[in-house]
Design an enzyme around this catalytic site. Structure first.
Site, PDB file in Angstrom:
ATOM      1  N   HIS A 255      31.600  41.920  41.524  1.00 23.75           N
ATOM      2  CA  HIS A 255      32.792  41.645  41.216  1.00 23.75           C
ATOM      3  C   HIS A 255      32.703  40.509  40.538  1.00 23.75           C
ATOM      4  O   HIS A 255      33.067  40.010  39.083  1.00 23.75           O
ATOM      5  CB  HIS A 255      33.641  41.787  42.237  1.00 23.75           C
ATOM      6  CG  HIS A 255      33.962  42.799  42.920  1.00 23.75           C
ATOM      7  ND1 HIS A 255      34.029  43.179  43.997  1.00 23.75           N
ATOM      8  CD2 HIS A 255      34.579  43.967  42.149  1.00 23.75           C
ATOM      9  CE1 HIS A 255      34.331  43.639  44.894  1.00 23.75           C
ATOM     10  NE2 HIS A 255      35.424  45.223  44.081  1.00 23.75           N
TER      11      HIS A 255
ATOM     12  N   SER B 248      32.406  46.174  48.703  1.00 28.37           N
ATOM     13  CA  SER B 248      33.591  46.174  50.034  1.00 28.37           C
ATOM     14  C   SER B 248      33.405  46.196  51.069  1.00 28.37           C
ATOM     15  O   SER B 248      34.363  45.540  52.295  1.00 28.37           O
ATOM     16  CB  SER B 248      34.886  45.993  48.703  1.00 28.37           C
ATOM     17  OG  SER B 248      34.934  45.579  47.687  1.00 28.37           O
TER      18      SER B 248
END
Length: 317
Positions: A42, A221
């Site tokens: 990210h 994630s």
């Protein structure tokens, strides 16, 4: 270096007003949409966004619209405080974190229903589970009908309509000049590109290269849910992709054979394959033979209760 704290905005109108105020000052705005639980992948998107815009907005929102009733909405990992700390650690930080409570919760609906918010044990109710009736629920969805059909769209039939819809909502609220998406979610990136083209959004969509851990596993994630043994087994995904790309570069260009080799490698490691596909990079249509142009090898596989995706591009002169 002083820590730069981003402004945290949770209200849609406040977010829209901030953007319009900045644009009136001649600023350009970049958006990095996320569902939180940030990792280095990210943060690399933020670095890419900085190349194209003066101000950066990161959205942190676990979108209920892309989860079917039997999927992992309630268990999706979350660490908002940790996310803010990571954003503060990035070079130049970010300007705004947009963290709405529920983008499918409309104020006039709560007024009609006595001002009550709809929740359930474990958190927010997916709009797919909304049985309230009365015409108050969210009813408008965006579908990119061709690109969403294959690969992840086969096993997750509501996923991409939820992704396209929430991204359209974010574009309408934040009104960015540029939006950056990771190529790890390759099909998603291409779907958003097509939606922007077809619906004339004034947003430039940029695909940023995938980031891998040192052991080769694509950053996600969901990796946090892997046991040590499952993580070791999951390395078979990237290993199979690298081996197939190497074979293709050496002239083995029949896609069915390359797919068979990847499936065997993943299954031998203990994975359960959802799909292995070799498709055109833009149309996402399956190809039978790698001849010229660009293809991408896409994989989705389960290790334990965790579904992982990965891909690798092959560009043929």
């Amino acid at each position: 270096m002083a820590i730069r704290e981003p402004e945290i905005i949770r209200n849609k109108e406040q977010m829209r007003n901030w953007t319009r105020s900045m644009r009136a000052q001649g600023k350009t705005i970049g958006l990095v949409p996320t569902m939180g639980y940030l990792h280095q992948g990210h943060l690399s998107l933020i670095t890419e966004a900085r190349k194209h815009a003066q101000l950066i907005v990161v959205s942190i929102y676990v979108n209920p619209g892309q989860f079917a009733a039997n999927e992992d909405l309630s268990t999706y990992p979350s660490d908002f405080k940790g996310d803010i700390e990571k954003l503060q650690s990035t070079p130049n930080g970010v300007d705004v974190v947009f963290n709405p409570y529920n983008l499918y919760d409309y104020g006039e609906e709560r007024e009609r229903s006595g001002g009550k918010k709809r929740e359930k044990e474990g958190g927010i109710v997916s709009c797919l589970e909304d049985e309230r009736g009365g015409g108050f629920g969210h009813e408008t969805w965006i579908r990119v009908e061709g690109l969403e059909k294959g690969m992840c769209g086969k096993s997750r039939p509501v996923f991409f309509r939820g992704v396209a819809t929430v991204v359209a909502k974010l574009f309408n609220i934040i009104e960015p000049d540029v939006a950056v998406f990771g190529k790890k979610d390759y099909q998603q990136w291409r779907i958003i590109q097509r939606m922007v083209r077809d619906l004339d959004f004034g947003v430039k969509v940029i695909g940023s290269e995938m980031i891998r851990d040192e052991d080769g596993l694509a950053m996600s994630s969901r990796n946090v849910h892997l046991s040590p043994q499952e993580r070791e087994q999951a390395l078979s995904i990237s290993r199979s992709l690298f081996e197939a790309k190497s074979a293709a570069k050496k002239g083995k260009n029949i896609c069915s054979e390359l797919r068979r080799l990847m499936i065997e490698s993943i299954e031998a490691a203990g994975g359960k394959v959802d799909y292995v596909e070799i498709v055109d990079q833009e149309s996402l249509e399956a190809v039978k033979e790698i001849t010229n142009g660009g293809v991408v090898m896409c994989v989705a596989a389960w290790f334990g209760k965790v579904r992982l995706i990965d891909n690798m591009e092959i560009d043929v002169p």
